[in-house]
Design an enzyme around this catalytic site. Structure first.
Site, PDB file in Angstrom:
ATOM      1  N   THR A  27       0.857  -1.185   0.000  1.00 47.79           N
ATOM      2  CA  THR A  27       0.000   0.000   0.000  1.00 47.79           C
ATOM      3  C   THR A  27       0.895   1.237   0.000  1.00 47.79           C
ATOM      4  OG1 THR A  27      -0.127   0.336   2.398  1.00 47.79           O
ATOM      5  CG2 THR A  27      -1.661  -1.254   1.435  1.00 47.79           C
ATOM      6  N   LEU A  67       3.256  -0.810   4.695  1.00 48.53           N
ATOM      7  CA  LEU A  67       2.596   0.424   5.109  1.00 48.53           C
ATOM      8  C   LEU A  67       3.621   1.541   5.066  1.00 48.53           C
ATOM      9  CD1 LEU A  67       0.779  -1.023   8.269  1.00 48.53           C
ATOM     10  CD2 LEU A  67      -0.176  -0.771   5.971  1.00 48.53           C
ATOM     11  N   ILE A  97       7.356  -1.842   6.882  1.00 54.28           N
ATOM     12  CA  ILE A  97       7.330  -0.382   6.792  1.00 54.28           C
ATOM     13  C   ILE A  97       8.047   0.076   5.520  1.00 54.28           C
ATOM     14  CG2 ILE A  97       7.882   1.792   7.941  1.00 54.28           C
ATOM     15  CD1 ILE A  97       5.828  -0.092   9.377  1.00 54.28           C
ATOM     16  N   LYS A  98       7.337   0.895   4.731  1.00 49.12           N
ATOM     17  CA  LYS A  98       7.912   1.436   3.500  1.00 49.12           C
ATOM     18  C   LYS A  98       8.573   2.776   3.776  1.00 49.12           C
ATOM     19  CE  LYS A  98       5.793   1.158  -0.545  1.00 49.12           C
ATOM     20  NZ  LYS A  98       4.714   1.239  -1.561  1.00 49.12           N
ATOM     21  N   ILE A  99       9.816   2.886   3.338  1.00 52.07           N
ATOM     22  CA  ILE A  99      10.589   4.113   3.499  1.00 52.07           C
ATOM     23  C   ILE A  99      11.143   4.528   2.127  1.00 52.07           C
ATOM     24  CG2 ILE A  99      12.607   5.186   4.585  1.00 52.07           C
ATOM     25  CD1 ILE A  99      10.574   4.516   6.648  1.00 52.07           C
TER      26      ILE A  99
END
Length: 287
Positions: A27, A67, A97-99
């Site tokens: 997402t 996310l 976790i998307k960075i």
């Protein structure tokens, strides 16, 4: 190759998961916005926390759900990354976790290595990271060295950049050749930072990670069509994250449809009788 669904629309996710082929979900803020808008006018505002928890639960354990943070500074990205992980990983143990690999914008504002530093700090906390907005193999290398568990090269957007550079009018789903295109003279290959296509970007990262035994999975992202999925699989991508429409198109072909028409036309009553339940026993007929 694993298949992720690139969507935040819960109905799409549930349907795709029911097919038994989805290994995870990605997402981002744009997809979350689309999901909220898909609810229609006049409906109550989306309960974002509850909605995301439904996504995580629907995908299930061992199926990662990415996310993305909303901040751009290293301090805020780390804070938000920790918050997202602590709040949502407990649902099904599958939060990632998307960075962004680099948070400097087009005006040159921001710090070059805030993304890499945030990846490193969160990875040190044993939080799985998906490094996003990757457009070059060297960005992927930096993210992997910082501790990212996944890197997401944006294949489709690389193709878009090359077509714009070449002055080509195109629609988003249009196929782009794996080996690139030439300029108007037909001699010089048009490239983006030395890359001839988005699939080549994926291939170079895969090649580099395998050469140096880097333990980081490559997620082919920004996928435009089924052929691009095929090509990313052929060059060794670990994962492709695919929009719902593209995923559906992967199972379709006119030859298959023609075969179904021929098959159903050739069914004779005697063969169909084999599948009728015996009126006396309720069991299928077996002779």
């Amino acid at each position: 190759m694993k298949l992720f669904l690139d969507s935040a629309i819960l109905s799409e996710i549930k349907e795709a998961v029911s097919w038994g082929i989805v290994d995870g979900v990605t997402t981002n803020p744009s997809l979350i916005k689309k999901a909220a808008q898909s609810r229609g006018e006049g409906e109550e505002a989306i309960d974002m926390e509850g909605y995301i928890k439904q996504i995580l639960a629907s995908v299930g354990r061992l199926c990662p759900v990415s996310l993305e943070v909303a901040a751009l500074s290293v301090e805020e990205m780390v804070e938000q990354g920790k918050m997202l992980y602590e709040r949502f990983d407990s649902v099904a143990g599958n939060a990632v976790i998307k960075i962004p690999v680099c948070t400097m914008n087009g005006r040159g504002e921001g710090n070059l290595f805030d993304g890499i530093a945030a990846i490193n700090e969160l990875a040190e906390e044993k939080i799985p990271i998906n490094a996003t907005l990757v457009f070059t193999p060297e960005q992927a290398l930096l993210a992997a060295k910082a501790g990212a568990e996944y890197v997401s090269p944006f294949a489709g957007r690389v193709d878009d950049r090359i077509r714009r550079k070449a002055g080509i009018t195109f629609e988003k789903p249009d196929y782009f050749p794996l080996n690139g295109i030439t300029d108007e003279s037909g001699k010089e290959m048009v490239n983006d930072y030395g890359l001839l296509s988005g699939v080549e970007l994926v291939a170079r990262i895969v090649e580099m990670f395998r050469e140096y035994e880097i333990e980081c999975e490559v997620i082919a992202a920004s996928i435009r069509n089924a052929i691009q999925v095929r090509e990313c699989a052929a060059v060794g991508a670990d994962i492709a994250t695919i929009p719902f429409g593209v995923l559906k198109s992967m199972v379709m072909h006119p030859g298959t449809s023609d075969g179904i028409d021929a098959f159903t036309a050739d069914l004779v009553p005697e063969y169909l009788d084999l599948f009728k339940a015996d009126e006396n026993t309720g069991q299928e007929v077996s002779e």
